[in-house]
Design a protein around this motif. Structure first.
Motif, mmCIF file in Angstrom:
data_model
loop_
_atom_site.group_PDB
_atom_site.id
_atom_site.type_symbol
_atom_site.label_atom_id
_atom_site.label_comp_id
_atom_site.label_asym_id
_atom_site.label_seq_id
_atom_site.Cartn_x
_atom_site.Cartn_y
_atom_site.Cartn_z
ATOM 1 N N ILE A 39 0.829 -1.205 0.000
ATOM 2 C CA ILE A 39 0.000 0.000 0.000
ATOM 3 C C ILE A 39 0.865 1.259 0.000
ATOM 4 O O ILE A 39 0.601 2.227 -0.730
ATOM 5 C CB ILE A 39 -0.945 0.014 1.224
ATOM 6 N N LEU A 40 1.938 1.254 0.790
ATOM 7 C CA LEU A 40 2.784 2.438 0.917
ATOM 8 C C LEU A 40 3.634 2.681 -0.317
ATOM 9 O O LEU A 40 4.260 3.739 -0.447
ATOM 10 C CB LEU A 40 3.678 2.314 2.159
ATOM 11 N N ASN A 41 3.673 1.721 -1.238
ATOM 12 C CA ASN A 41 4.407 1.893 -2.494
ATOM 13 C C ASN A 41 3.563 2.561 -3.578
ATOM 14 O O ASN A 41 4.077 2.892 -4.645
ATOM 15 C CB ASN A 41 4.919 0.544 -3.012
ATOM 16 N N TYR A 42 2.269 2.739 -3.306
ATOM 17 C CA TYR A 42 1.409 3.421 -4.267
ATOM 18 C C TYR A 42 1.804 4.891 -4.351
ATOM 19 O O TYR A 42 2.229 5.496 -3.362
ATOM 20 C CB TYR A 42 -0.073 3.332 -3.850
ATOM 21 N N ASN A 43 1.642 5.476 -5.537
ATOM 22 C CA ASN A 43 1.917 6.912 -5.692
ATOM 23 C C ASN A 43 1.028 7.739 -4.775
ATOM 24 O O ASN A 43 1.447 8.774 -4.250
ATOM 25 C CB ASN A 43 1.702 7.332 -7.153
ATOM 26 N N GLU A 44 -0.216 7.274 -4.582
ATOM 27 C CA GLU A 44 -1.176 8.033 -3.782
ATOM 28 C C GLU A 44 -0.804 8.084 -2.304
ATOM 29 O O GLU A 44 -1.311 8.924 -1.558
ATOM 30 C CB GLU A 44 -2.582 7.434 -3.911
ATOM 31 N N THR A 45 0.067 7.165 -1.858
ATOM 32 C CA THR A 45 0.373 7.079 -0.428
ATOM 33 C C THR A 45 1.788 7.538 -0.084
ATOM 34 O O THR A 45 2.254 7.326 1.030
ATOM 35 C CB THR A 45 0.193 5.627 0.074
ATOM 36 N N LYS A 46 2.457 8.167 -1.031
ATOM 37 C CA LYS A 46 3.870 8.528 -0.804
ATOM 38 C C LYS A 46 4.054 9.545 0.314
ATOM 39 O O LYS A 46 5.139 9.663 0.879
ATOM 40 C CB LYS A 46 4.495 9.044 -2.100
ATOM 41 N N ASP A 47 2.979 10.278 0.639
ATOM 42 C CA ASP A 47 3.099 11.301 1.689
ATOM 43 C C ASP A 47 2.626 10.818 3.061
ATOM 44 O O ASP A 47 2.566 11.611 4.005
ATOM 45 C CB ASP A 47 2.288 12.540 1.295
ATOM 46 N N ILE A 48 2.297 9.560 3.184
ATOM 47 C CA ILE A 48 1.806 9.038 4.473
ATOM 48 C C ILE A 48 2.913 9.086 5.515
ATOM 49 O O ILE A 48 4.042 8.644 5.282
ATOM 50 C CB ILE A 48 1.265 7.608 4.312
#
Length: 344
Positions: free
Chosen positions: A256-265
């Protein structure tokens, strides 16, 4: 258009392993968003915020009991050999929306609250970053591994007989293991659990061997000790029981954290029954040293409390992500008089 304020909001969580409910009044929510009245369940030996997802139906198919009550009631029936015509279910999910609709609940009073990955926006609302997804592991996988361990220890046939004929002892073992799951830490060396005499007697009767010799013939010979009516289990076995679900959970979060959408988590919030495990908590903290791992004090009821907040303020989630969308391509219906047969 904003929905009308709700004076009272209730939340129900039907999990594969555990379930519960809670409610909160509007005036309590306005003072403290997390304030809620959470149902406390009593098993006879412990009190918890969740109860096993167990259902007992009478011989005519009508409701008899749910949760710990269903387990205890079924155990009493089994003791008197009156259980054969009852229906006992455990570890199941319910079609909540359809069933509540049939019960007379108006659709506008019922909301399905999902558990996706969220991002906090400037106006203190949430933006759904990754759509909710159901995965097939968690605490129930640890339970399955524990059963497999007992099968290998005593023998598959012996264990299956034990579950069928010694229902009370088996339920007691399951309850004790649920407690141990929340206590086992990375520093643990061994865990002591009660071993029902019925297990030993049945094993020795069927295997024609002393129970200690039965264990000695398995790969757990050096990892398990019998002390009177207790079984002393090595940390190696315990880590093995938790190993697969813990590894899969960590790998899924990494995905999940490798998704572009989650790069700022920047933070990971651990909620739900499996997150009560200190072993899982340690594994997540170790795997994600750059992220802040948040573990609420009331891990098991956090999902319920979040659902209540959403019920009082549905507008707190302003952006959603669809798992699937409608396409923009269409196909022409087959016409025998116009199209070639191979196109059908």
């Amino acid at each position: 258009m904003a929905s009308a304020p709700r004076l009272l909001v209730g939340a129900i969580v039907f999990g594969t392993t555990f379930s519960s409910w809670a409610f909160s009044f509007k005036h309590d929510y306005e003072r403290d968003h997390t304030k809620a009245t959470v149902k406390m369940w009593n098993s006879g030996t412990l009190t918890t915020e969740k109860t096993p997802t167990c259902l007992l139906l009478k011989p005519d198919g009508t409701f008899d009991a749910f949760g710990y009550d269903a387990e205890s009631r079924y155990r009493e029936l089994a003791d008197n050999n009156d259980h054969m015509h009852y229906y006992f279910f455990r570890h199941f999910k319910m079609s909540l929306f359809k069933q509540l609709g049939r019960a007379g609940t108006k659709k506008e009073q019922l909301t399905i609250a999902l558990e996706p990955v969220h991002g906090v926006q400037d106006q203190n609302t949430l933006r759904e970053v990754v759509a909710s997804n159901v995965v097939g592991w968690g605490g129930i996988m640890v339970n399955k591994a524990f059963e497999d361990f007992l099968k290998e220890l005593a023998g598959k046939d012996v264990f299956e007989q034990f579950k069928v004929h010694e229902i009370e002892d088996w339920l007691c073992m399951q309850r004790e293991f649920e407690v141990k799951k929340r206590e086992i830490r990375n520093s643990a060396r061994r865990v002591l659990m009660h071993l029902p005499a019925s297990t030993v007697e049945l094993c020795e009767k069927e295997r024609k061997l002393c129970f200690i010799d039965v264990i000695a013939s398995t790969r757990y010979a050096e990892l398990v000790e019998i002390k009177r009516d207790n079984i002393n289990i090595s940390k190696i076995v315990l880590f093995y029981l938790f190993g697969d679900p813990t590894k899969k959970t960590v790998m899924y979060v990494k995905k999940i954290l490798n998704y572009n959408e989650t790069k700022d988590i920047k933070a990971i919030l651990m909620v739900g029954g499996f997150c009560e495990s200190p072993l899982l908590q340690h594994a997540v903290k170790e795997a994600f040293p750059e992220e802040q791992v948040l573990i609420p004090s009331n891990v098991s009821s956090t999902v319920l409390r979040g659902a209540l907040i959403f019920g009082h303020n549905p507008e707190c989630i302003t952006v959603r992500t669809l798992k699937y969308t409608n396409g923009d391509k269409t196909t022409t219906p087959f016409k025998a008089w116009l199209h070639a047969v191979e196109k059908n």
